[in-house]
Enzyme design. Structure first.
Site, PDB file in Angstrom:
ATOM      1  N   ARG A 184       0.821  -1.215   0.000  1.00  0.00           N
ATOM      2  CA  ARG A 184       0.000   0.000   0.000  1.00  0.00           C
ATOM      3  C   ARG A 184       0.856   1.266   0.000  1.00  0.00           C
ATOM      4  NH1 ARG A 184      -3.790  -3.031  -1.934  1.00  0.00           N
ATOM      5  NH2 ARG A 184      -4.379  -4.714  -0.531  1.00  0.00           N
ATOM      6  N   ASN A 226       2.393  -7.709   7.742  1.00  0.00           N
ATOM      7  CA  ASN A 226       2.443  -9.026   7.095  1.00  0.00           C
ATOM      8  C   ASN A 226       3.926  -9.342   7.062  1.00  0.00           C
ATOM      9  OD1 ASN A 226      -0.313  -9.081   6.642  1.00  0.00           O
ATOM     10  ND2 ASN A 226      -0.125  -8.060   4.655  1.00  0.00           N
ATOM     11  N   GLU A 307      -6.249 -12.031   8.116  1.00  0.00           N
ATOM     12  CA  GLU A 307      -5.932 -12.147   6.693  1.00  0.00           C
ATOM     13  C   GLU A 307      -4.833 -13.168   6.430  1.00  0.00           C
ATOM     14  OE1 GLU A 307      -5.198  -7.996   5.597  1.00  0.00           O
ATOM     15  OE2 GLU A 307      -7.330  -7.793   5.118  1.00  0.00           O
ATOM     16  N   ARG A 352     -18.951  -8.232   9.169  1.00  0.00           N
ATOM     17  CA  ARG A 352     -17.520  -8.033   9.428  1.00  0.00           C
ATOM     18  C   ARG A 352     -17.283  -6.892  10.411  1.00  0.00           C
ATOM     19  NH1 ARG A 352     -12.983  -6.411   4.862  1.00  0.00           N
ATOM     20  NH2 ARG A 352     -11.504  -5.443   6.306  1.00  0.00           N
ATOM     21  N   ASP A 381     -12.180  -0.878   7.418  1.00  0.00           N
ATOM     22  CA  ASP A 381     -10.793  -0.825   6.966  1.00  0.00           C
ATOM     23  C   ASP A 381     -10.418   0.501   6.325  1.00  0.00           C
ATOM     24  OD1 ASP A 381      -8.268  -1.511   6.332  1.00  0.00           O
ATOM     25  OD2 ASP A 381      -8.757  -3.103   4.915  1.00  0.00           O
ATOM     26  N   GLU A 409      -4.443   4.293   0.744  1.00  0.00           N
ATOM     27  CA  GLU A 409      -4.887   3.067   0.066  1.00  0.00           C
ATOM     28  C   GLU A 409      -6.284   3.218  -0.532  1.00  0.00           C
ATOM     29  OE1 GLU A 409      -4.928  -0.358   2.636  1.00  0.00           O
ATOM     30  OE2 GLU A 409      -5.846  -1.642   1.115  1.00  0.00           O
ATOM     31  N   TRP A 557     -15.070  -9.996   1.204  1.00  0.00           N
ATOM     32  CA  TRP A 557     -14.099  -9.301   0.347  1.00  0.00           C
ATOM     33  C   TRP A 557     -14.813  -8.588  -0.805  1.00  0.00           C
ATOM     34  CZ3 TRP A 557      -9.762 -13.629  -0.123  1.00  0.00           C
ATOM     35  CH2 TRP A 557      -8.978 -13.586   1.037  1.00  0.00           C
TER      36      TRP A 557
END
Ligand code: GCW
Length: 718
Positions: A184, A226, A307, A352, A381, A409, A557
Site C-alpha cells: 500500500r 504481514n 488475513e 464483518r 478498513d 490506500e 471481500w
C-alpha cells in the site's frame, strides 16, 4: 569562430546549464525539505547569535545541527555555541538551571518527561530565550517548537510556552517489505536499504528522523505487519541496530513486527503454540538477543490471525495468550507489545464490522500491562469515512491505541489531494458515551496519566524525492504527528501551520489553500463513497471503483457484501432488524444512528438499507441524492483546480505545477468513480440520472473492463 565559441557561447551555455540544474536542485530541496524549509527571512532576529548548549550529549548535538541549519538558512548567520555569559538562547535541562529561575523550574516541573517550556527571561540584565525540559529529548522537542514558531513568525522574540505530549507512543508503522516493495505504498519503494545496511547510513535516515522528531513522533515499526521472520535473525538485527543508532539522538525507538510462527520458521521448533514452554523460552531468548543489538528496542507490533497471518488461534489459543507471551518476554527490558485488533474471519458469517469487537471485548482486563491493543479508527478498513470503531470505550480495563492510515490506500493513492487530519479529527472528536457524555475517542486513547497510550499511523513515505508522492501528502505525515502529540488539536490549525512552514506565510495564500485542504476529505468521500457507502473499490490493488465485484473467495471481500444494492434499494442494515452492529455502541449512539430521523446523511447507508425512492431531508429521493453527491465531489475537485491556479503567485513554479498536474489526475479519477458507480447502481434503481449530474461518458461494460495489473501498492506480478 573558435574565439567566439570559447569566449561567449561556452560561458553562456555553462551559465544556462548551471541555472537549470540550480532550479532543479532547488526544487528537489524544497520538496525534500518538507515542513523544515527554514525559508530566508526578510526580518532579522538575533536569537541564535549566541547559544548556551552543552553539546556533549548526542541529542544536544542534534539540536546544535538543527539550529545551525535553521539559522544559516533563515537569518544568514552561524550561531556561536558556548556556555558563556551573554547567551541569546539558553537550552538547558531544568536540573541545570540557576535557582533564580525558580518560576520556570516550577512551570517545567509540572510537565511530563517529554514536555518542555520556552520562556523569554531576564538574564544578566538582557532579554534571553530559555528552552528547558527534564531531559535532552524534551529540549529537542522544545527546539523544534521554537523553530516552528520562528518559521511562522521570524521576528518573534517573546515566548511563554509550556507543552507536553498527551500520548506516550507516537509511531509510524511502515508496511515495507524486505524486498524493497511497500504494501500500500504509493511513493516509490522502501527507504530502508537492507542491502547496504548496516554500514551505509543514508542521509535520508537522518532527515527522516529530523522530520519525525520535529512533530514528536517517537517510534517506528520498520517493516510490514504481514511480516517476515527473517527480520528477527542476527543478520537483519545488525542492520536494524544501525538504524536504531541513527534514530537514537532524535528520540525515536525502533519496533519490529513479530511473525507469530517465527519459532518454527527461524527457530526450528515444531510449534508456535504460546502455551508451549519451549516456544515461550524461544521468545525470551529472542528478545534477550534483540536487546543485545538494540538496548532501547521499543517492542513488537503483531498482526495475528488476520488475513491469513499465523497466530495463537492456530493452536486453539486466543489473543490474550499470544500477546501476553510476548509481553512477558519483553517486560524485563521495558519493551511493549502492540497487538492489532484488525481481525475478521472467513468462518464468521456475522457482519464483518462486528467481529473485532466480538473477539476482543470479552478479554478486557486480561492483557498484561505492557500490551497496547492497536485498533483501526473504524470497524471495516480505513475507508474514506467510517463511524468510530465500537471497541473505543468498550474495554475500560485495557489499553487501546489508535491506528490510522496515512498512506492513501482507499483515498486516491498519492495522486489525490486529501488532507487526512480532518478525518483523524472527526474520529477523535466522536463521543463514545461509554463513560458518560464527553468520553470522546481522544479521551479514551489518552487513557490515565502516566499509563501507556499511543497512536500509530501507517506511513506514506517512500523513495520519491518528495518522500510522499504528493506534496500535500506531506501534510498527512505532519498532521498525524501533531495529533499523536495532542489528539485535541484542530485540523484547521494543523493545515495553516503546515502551509506556513512548507509553502508561504502569506495570509491570503494560507486562507485560500487551507480551505481547500479542509474540504478535500469531504470531497473524496462524495466522489468515492457518498452517503455512508463503503468498500466498493476494485479488487486487490484497490485502485478505482469496483462496486460490481461479487466473485471473490470470501463473501466479505466483495463490494456487493457492503452496499447490498438490489432493485429494492441500497445500504447495509446494521440496526436491530439487520446485523445489529449498532448494539456494540453505547445506547445513545445506537439510538442516534439507528433512528432515520437523527442518523446523519454521512452514515445513512452504513447503517440502513433504504429504498431508491426514500425521501431525504432535502425532499429529493435517495437515488437523486446519490447522483448529486457524486457530482458535488467532482465539482469540488474542479474548484480545487481553480483555487490552486490562484495560488500561483505565492509559491515556487515547480511545486505549483506538480500539484496542478496531480489535480488533473484527481479530477479524471473523481469523474471515473462517479460514472462507474452511478452506471452500475442504475442497473438496480432503473431510474434516470438526476439532472444535476453530468452524464457518464461510457457504459457499464467499459468501466468493468478496465484492468490495472501494475497498479502500485501490491506485490508486482513479475
Ligand atoms: O487494508 C488492509 C490492506 C492490507 C493490510 C491490512 C492490514 C498489511 O489492504 O494490505 O495488510 O489492511 O491492515 O493488516
Amino acid at each position: 569562430m573558435n574565439y567566439f565559441y570559447k569566449k561567449l557561447i561556452l560561458p553562456l551555455f555553462t551559465v544556462l546549464l548551471l541555472c537549470n540544474s540550480f532550479t532543479a536542485s532547488a526544487q528537489i530541496t524544497k520538496d525534500y525539505d518538507l515542513w523544515l524549509q527554514y525559508q530566508k527571512s526578510s526580518v532579522a532576529n538575533d536569537i541564535f547569535k549566541n547559544i548556551a548548549l552543552n553539546t556533549k550529549d548526542e541529542t544536544n548535538k542534534a539540536i546544535q545541527d538543527e539550529l545551525k541549519t535553521a539559522s544559516e538558512r533563515m537569518f544568514q548567520y552561524s550561531p556561536t555555541f558556548s556556555n558563556s555569559g551573554n547567551a541569546t538562547l539558553i537550552i538547558k535541562k531544568f536540573s541545570e538551571l540557576e535557582p533564580t529561575q525558580k518560576n520556570i523550574i516550577n512551570k517545567a516541573n509540572a510537565l511530563n518527561d517529554e514536555g518542555f517550556a520556552i520562556e523569554t527571561i531576564q538574564n544578566k540584565g538582557k532579554k534571553t530565550v530559555l528552552i528547558t525540559a527534564k531531559n535532552s529529548l524534551g529540549l529537542l522537542y522544545g527546539t523544534f517548537r521554537l523553530l516552528r514558531e520562528l518559521q511562522i513568525d521570524p521576528s518573534k522574540k517573546h515566548f511563554s510556552i509550556a507543552d507536553e505530549p498527551k500520548l506516550k507512543v507516537r509511531m509510524l508503522n511502515h508496511w515495507d517489505n524486505l524486498d524493497g516493495t511497500v504494501e500500500r505504498g504509493y511513493a516509490g519503494s522502501s527507504i530502508w536499504n537492507w542491502q547496504k545496511l548496516p554500514d551505509f547510513i543514508d542521509k535520508k535516515y537522518i532527515d527522516y528522523a529530523r522530520a519525525n522528531a520535529s512533530v514528536g513522533i517517537n517510534g517506528v515499526a520498520l517493516i510490514n505487519v504481514n511480516s517476515n521472520a527473517l527480520i528477527l535473525t542476527p543478520q537483519y538485527l545488525e542492520k536494524v541496530s544501525a538504524l536504531a543508532k541513527a534514530f537514537r539522538p532524535y528520540g525515536i525507538k525502533v519496533y519490529l513486527t513479530a511473525r507469530f510462527s517465527a519459532p518454527i520458521e527461524i527457530g526450528g521448533l515444531k510449534t508456535a503454540d504460546p502455551l508451549n514452554q519451549e516456544v515461550q523460552q524461544w521468545w525470551n531468548n529472542k528478545v534477550n538477543e534483540i536487546y543485545k543489538f538494540i538496548p532501547d528496542f521499543g517492542g513488537f507490533l503483531v498482526k495475528a490471525n488476520s488475513e491469513g497471518q499465523p497466530g495463537p488461534q492456530n493452536y486453539g489459543r486466543n489473543h490474550v495468550d499470544g500477546a501476553n507471551m510476548m509481553a512477558k518476554a519483553l517486560q524485563p527490558h521495558h519493551g511493549i507489545v502492540l497487538w492489532r485488533a484488525f481481525v475478521y474471519s472467513e468462518t464468521d458469517s456475522s457482519d464483518r464490522a462486528k467481529q473485532a469487537y466480538s473477539e476482543f471485548v470479552p478479554y478486557d482486563g486480561k492483557f498484561e500491562d505492557n500490551v497496547l491493543v492497536q485498533v483501526k479508527n473504524g470497524a471495516i478498513d480505513f475507508q474514506p469515512r467510517e463511524p468510530f470503531h465500537p471497541m473505543f470505550g468498550a474495554m475500560p480495563k485495557s489499553k487501546l491505541m489508535m491506528e490510522y492510515q496515512i498512506t492513501q490506500e482507499y483515498l486516491g493513492f498519492s495522486s489525490h489531494l486529501v488532507f487526512l487530519p480532518k478525518l483523524y479529527e472527526e474520529v477523535l472528536e466522536s463521543d463514545t458515551y461509554k463513560q458518560g457524555k464527553g468520553s470522546t475517542v481522544a479521551k479514551i486513547i489518552e487513557g490515565k496519566p502516566n499509563e501507556l497510550s499511543g497512536m500509530a499511523g501507517v506511513a506514506n513515505i517512500g523513495s520519491d524525492l518528495n518522500w510522499t508522492g504528493h506534496p500535500f501528502a506531506q501534510a498527512n505525515w505532519y498532521g498525524f504527528g501533531r495529533l499523536a502529540w495532542n489528539p485535541e488539536l484542530s485540523s484547521e490549525k494543523i493545515a495553516e501551520e503546515w502551509l506556513q512552514q512548507t509553502f508561504s506565510k502569506d495570509s491570503n495564500f494560507v486562507k485560500t489553500i487551507s480551505k481547500i485542504m479542509l474540504q478535500s476529505r469531504e470531497s473524496v468521500v462524495k466522489y468515492m463513497t457518498p452517503l455512508g457507502l463503503h468498500h466498493i473499490m476494485a479488487t486487490n490493488h484497490h485502485y478505482g471503483p469496483g462496486p460490481w465485484v461479487n466473485d471473490l473467495a470470501r463473501p466479505e471481500w466483495n463490494p456487493v457484501y457492503y452496499h447490498k444494492a438490489d432493485k429494492n434499494g441500497i445500504g447495509f442494515d446494521r440496526t436491530a432488524t439487520g446485523s445489529n452492529a449498532l448494539a456494540q455502541y453505547s445506547p445513545e449512539i445506537a439510538q442516534y444512528y439507528g433512528d432515520l430521523k437523527t442518523c446523519p446523511e454521512e452514515y445513512l447507508l452504513w447503517f440502513h438499507h433504504l429504498p431508491w425512492d426514500y425521501k431525504m431531508k432535502n425532499g429529493k429521493i435517495l437515488w437523486d441524492n446519490l447522483g448529486i453527491k457524486y457530482q458535488e465531489g467532482v465539482n469540488e475537485v474542479k474548484n480545487m483546480i481553480t483555487t490552486w491556479e490562484s495560488a500561483k503567485p505565492y509559491i515556487d513554479a515547480e511545486r505549483h505545477q506538480e500539484v496542478a498536474q496531480l489535480l488533473t489526475i484527481q479530477l479524471k479519477e473523481a469523474i471515473w468513480w462517479k460514472d462507474a458507480c452511478m452506471t452500475y447502481f442504475q442497473t438496480f434503481s432503473n431510474l434516470p440520472f438526476p439532472k444535476e449530474m453530468e452524464t457518464p461518458k461510457h457504459d457499464l461494460e467499459y468501466y468493468k473492463s478496465l484492468q490495472f495489473p501494475f497498479a502500485p501498492g501490491i506485490k508486482p506480478h513479475w
